[in-house]
Motif scaffolding. Structure first.
Motif, PDB file in Angstrom:
ATOM      1  N   ASP A   1       0.813  -1.209   0.000  1.00  0.00           N
ATOM      2  CA  ASP A   1       0.000   0.000   0.000  1.00  0.00           C
ATOM      3  C   ASP A   1       0.849   1.263   0.000  1.00  0.00           C
ATOM      4  O   ASP A   1       0.346   2.348  -0.161  1.00  0.00           O
ATOM      5  CB  ASP A   1      -0.912   0.031   1.245  1.00  0.00           C
ATOM      6  N   TRP A   2       2.144   1.114   0.222  1.00  0.00           N
ATOM      7  CA  TRP A   2       3.035   2.264   0.355  1.00  0.00           C
ATOM      8  C   TRP A   2       3.440   2.751  -1.023  1.00  0.00           C
ATOM      9  O   TRP A   2       3.805   1.964  -1.893  1.00  0.00           O
ATOM     10  CB  TRP A   2       4.261   1.850   1.155  1.00  0.00           C
ATOM     11  N   LYS A   3       3.386   4.053  -1.229  1.00  0.00           N
ATOM     12  CA  LYS A   3       3.773   4.657  -2.500  1.00  0.00           C
ATOM     13  C   LYS A   3       4.856   5.707  -2.263  1.00  0.00           C
ATOM     14  O   LYS A   3       4.830   6.413  -1.269  1.00  0.00           O
ATOM     15  CB  LYS A   3       2.573   5.340  -3.180  1.00  0.00           C
ATOM     16  N   VAL A   4       5.782   5.807  -3.205  1.00  0.00           N
ATOM     17  CA  VAL A   4       6.842   6.802  -3.149  1.00  0.00           C
ATOM     18  C   VAL A   4       6.243   8.164  -3.490  1.00  0.00           C
ATOM     19  O   VAL A   4       5.437   8.275  -4.412  1.00  0.00           O
ATOM     20  CB  VAL A   4       7.955   6.461  -4.165  1.00  0.00           C
ATOM     21  N   GLY A   5       6.649   9.197  -2.742  1.00  0.00           N
ATOM     22  CA  GLY A   5       6.146  10.529  -3.023  1.00  0.00           C
ATOM     23  C   GLY A   5       7.165  11.637  -2.803  1.00  0.00           C
ATOM     24  O   GLY A   5       6.865  12.799  -3.018  1.00  0.00           O
ATOM     25  N   THR A   6       8.372  11.258  -2.367  1.00  0.00           N
ATOM     26  CA  THR A   6       9.428  12.245  -2.123  1.00  0.00           C
ATOM     27  C   THR A   6      10.783  11.645  -2.491  1.00  0.00           C
ATOM     28  O   THR A   6      10.914  10.425  -2.627  1.00  0.00           O
ATOM     29  CB  THR A   6       9.491  12.658  -0.636  1.00  0.00           C
ATOM     30  N   LEU A   7      11.786  12.505  -2.617  1.00  0.00           N
ATOM     31  CA  LEU A   7      13.144  12.015  -2.867  1.00  0.00           C
ATOM     32  C   LEU A   7      13.615  11.148  -1.705  1.00  0.00           C
ATOM     33  O   LEU A   7      14.229  10.097  -1.909  1.00  0.00           O
ATOM     34  CB  LEU A   7      14.100  13.190  -3.090  1.00  0.00           C
ATOM     35  N   ASP A   8      13.332  11.572  -0.475  1.00  0.00           N
ATOM     36  CA  ASP A   8      13.709  10.772   0.704  1.00  0.00           C
ATOM     37  C   ASP A   8      12.988   9.423   0.698  1.00  0.00           C
ATOM     38  O   ASP A   8      13.570   8.397   1.049  1.00  0.00           O
ATOM     39  CB  ASP A   8      13.394  11.518   2.003  1.00  0.00           C
ATOM     40  N   GLY A   9      11.726   9.432   0.310  1.00  0.00           N
ATOM     41  CA  GLY A   9      10.960   8.192   0.232  1.00  0.00           C
ATOM     42  C   GLY A   9      11.542   7.247  -0.806  1.00  0.00           C
ATOM     43  O   GLY A   9      11.604   6.035  -0.597  1.00  0.00           O
ATOM     44  N   PHE A  10      11.990   7.797  -1.932  1.00  0.00           N
ATOM     45  CA  PHE A  10      12.629   6.981  -2.962  1.00  0.00           C
ATOM     46  C   PHE A  10      13.900   6.348  -2.402  1.00  0.00           C
ATOM     47  O   PHE A  10      14.141   5.154  -2.563  1.00  0.00           O
ATOM     48  CB  PHE A  10      12.922   7.830  -4.204  1.00  0.00           C
ATOM     49  N   ASP A  11      14.710   7.153  -1.716  1.00  0.00           N
ATOM     50  CA  ASP A  11      15.925   6.627  -1.090  1.00  0.00           C
ATOM     51  C   ASP A  11      15.577   5.519  -0.096  1.00  0.00           C
ATOM     52  O   ASP A  11      16.217   4.466  -0.078  1.00  0.00           O
ATOM     53  CB  ASP A  11      16.677   7.767  -0.400  1.00  0.00           C
ATOM     54  N   ASP A  12      14.540   5.732   0.704  1.00  0.00           N
ATOM     55  CA  ASP A  12      14.139   4.747   1.715  1.00  0.00           C
ATOM     56  C   ASP A  12      13.797   3.392   1.103  1.00  0.00           C
ATOM     57  O   ASP A  12      14.212   2.359   1.621  1.00  0.00           O
ATOM     58  CB  ASP A  12      12.942   5.253   2.523  1.00  0.00           C
ATOM     59  N   ILE A  13      13.031   3.382   0.005  1.00  0.00           N
ATOM     60  CA  ILE A  13      12.631   2.077  -0.548  1.00  0.00           C
ATOM     61  C   ILE A  13      13.813   1.328  -1.147  1.00  0.00           C
ATOM     62  O   ILE A  13      13.769   0.104  -1.256  1.00  0.00           O
ATOM     63  CB  ILE A  13      11.483   2.182  -1.580  1.00  0.00           C
ATOM     64  N   LEU A  14      14.889   2.059  -1.476  1.00  0.00           N
ATOM     65  CA  LEU A  14      16.055   1.390  -2.042  1.00  0.00           C
ATOM     66  C   LEU A  14      16.845   0.601  -1.002  1.00  0.00           C
ATOM     67  O   LEU A  14      17.738  -0.162  -1.354  1.00  0.00           O
ATOM     68  CB  LEU A  14      16.955   2.400  -2.762  1.00  0.00           C
ATOM     69  N   TYR A  15      16.501   0.761   0.269  1.00  0.00           N
ATOM     70  CA  TYR A  15      17.121  -0.074   1.300  1.00  0.00           C
ATOM     71  C   TYR A  15      16.520  -1.467   1.307  1.00  0.00           C
ATOM     72  O   TYR A  15      17.098  -2.399   1.861  1.00  0.00           O
ATOM     73  CB  TYR A  15      16.987   0.577   2.688  1.00  0.00           C
ATOM     74  N   GLY A  16      15.344  -1.630   0.690  1.00  0.00           N
ATOM     75  CA  GLY A  16      14.724  -2.946   0.586  1.00  0.00           C
ATOM     76  C   GLY A  16      13.944  -3.337   1.821  1.00  0.00           C
ATOM     77  O   GLY A  16      13.707  -2.527   2.716  1.00  0.00           O
ATOM     78  N   ASP A  17      13.508  -4.572   1.830  1.00  0.00           N
ATOM     79  CA  ASP A  17      12.773  -5.218   2.922  1.00  0.00           C
ATOM     80  C   ASP A  17      11.272  -4.967   2.925  1.00  0.00           C
ATOM     81  O   ASP A  17      10.570  -5.622   3.670  1.00  0.00           O
ATOM     82  CB  ASP A  17      13.327  -4.861   4.307  1.00  0.00           C
ATOM     83  N   PHE A  18      10.760  -4.028   2.151  1.00  0.00           N
ATOM     84  CA  PHE A  18       9.309  -3.844   2.158  1.00  0.00           C
ATOM     85  C   PHE A  18       8.770  -3.619   0.756  1.00  0.00           C
ATOM     86  O   PHE A  18       7.736  -3.029   0.575  1.00  0.00           O
ATOM     87  CB  PHE A  18       8.877  -2.716   3.113  1.00  0.00           C
ATOM     88  N   GLY A  19       9.475  -4.098  -0.224  1.00  0.00           N
ATOM     89  CA  GLY A  19       9.022  -4.013  -1.603  1.00  0.00           C
ATOM     90  C   GLY A  19       9.351  -5.319  -2.300  1.00  0.00           C
ATOM     91  O   GLY A  19       9.137  -6.387  -1.755  1.00  0.00           O
ATOM     92  N   VAL A  20       9.962  -5.229  -3.473  1.00  0.00           N
ATOM     93  CA  VAL A  20      10.226  -6.427  -4.270  1.00  0.00           C
ATOM     94  C   VAL A  20      11.608  -7.030  -4.022  1.00  0.00           C
ATOM     95  O   VAL A  20      11.947  -8.042  -4.613  1.00  0.00           O
ATOM     96  CB  VAL A  20      10.058  -6.137  -5.779  1.00  0.00           C
TER      97      VAL A  20
END
Length: 137
Positions: free
Chosen positions: A39-58
């Protein structure tokens, strides 16, 4: 130290530059490829950086992955000087919670040719993750 990592074992993630022409559309694209089934969507540069750490996406934390950015030349243009200037100007107009002085400095740097474009910022964010290889196509 022996590096046993093999590119054949790396998960490949594809970002299609043809699917977007703005930063908001970029966020939608990376949300669909990196965060599908969440349900989580990227909406900021910081958010984009956060998802690149992994563990809650693909992919998992520190998993070796390759991001292929197709039509990156189009993205470089779409997220270039004009889009970046508008990005900073909008933040300055909005004011709080943004640090207007810092953003003005970034805008001044951009206008004098010293600042980064949004495309360059996104590439830098990706490249700051040691477990991620970026291929611009």
């Amino acid at each position: 130290m022996l590096n046993t990592s093999n590119n054949n074992t790396r998960k490949m993630i594809v970002i299609h530059g043809g699917h977007f022409s703005s930063l908001q559309e970029f966020y939608e694209e990376v949300s669909s490829v990196l965060m599908k089934d969440t349900d989580w969507k990227v909406g900021t540069l910081d958010g984009f950086d956060d998802i690149l750490y992994g563990d809650f996406g693909v992919f998992e934390n520190n998993e070796e992955i390759v991001i292929v950015w197709k039509e990156s030349g189009k993205s470089k243009e779409d997220l270039g000087f004009i889009a970046t200037r508008e990005f900073y100007e909008n933040k300055i107009r909005q004011g709080k919670p943004f640090n207007v002085e810092l953003i003005q400095q970034k805008l001044d740097d951009l206008n004098t040719g010293k600042g980064q474009t949004l495309f360059e910022i996104l590439v830098e964010i990706i490249e700051s993750h040691a477990n991620i290889s970026l291929m611009l196509e």
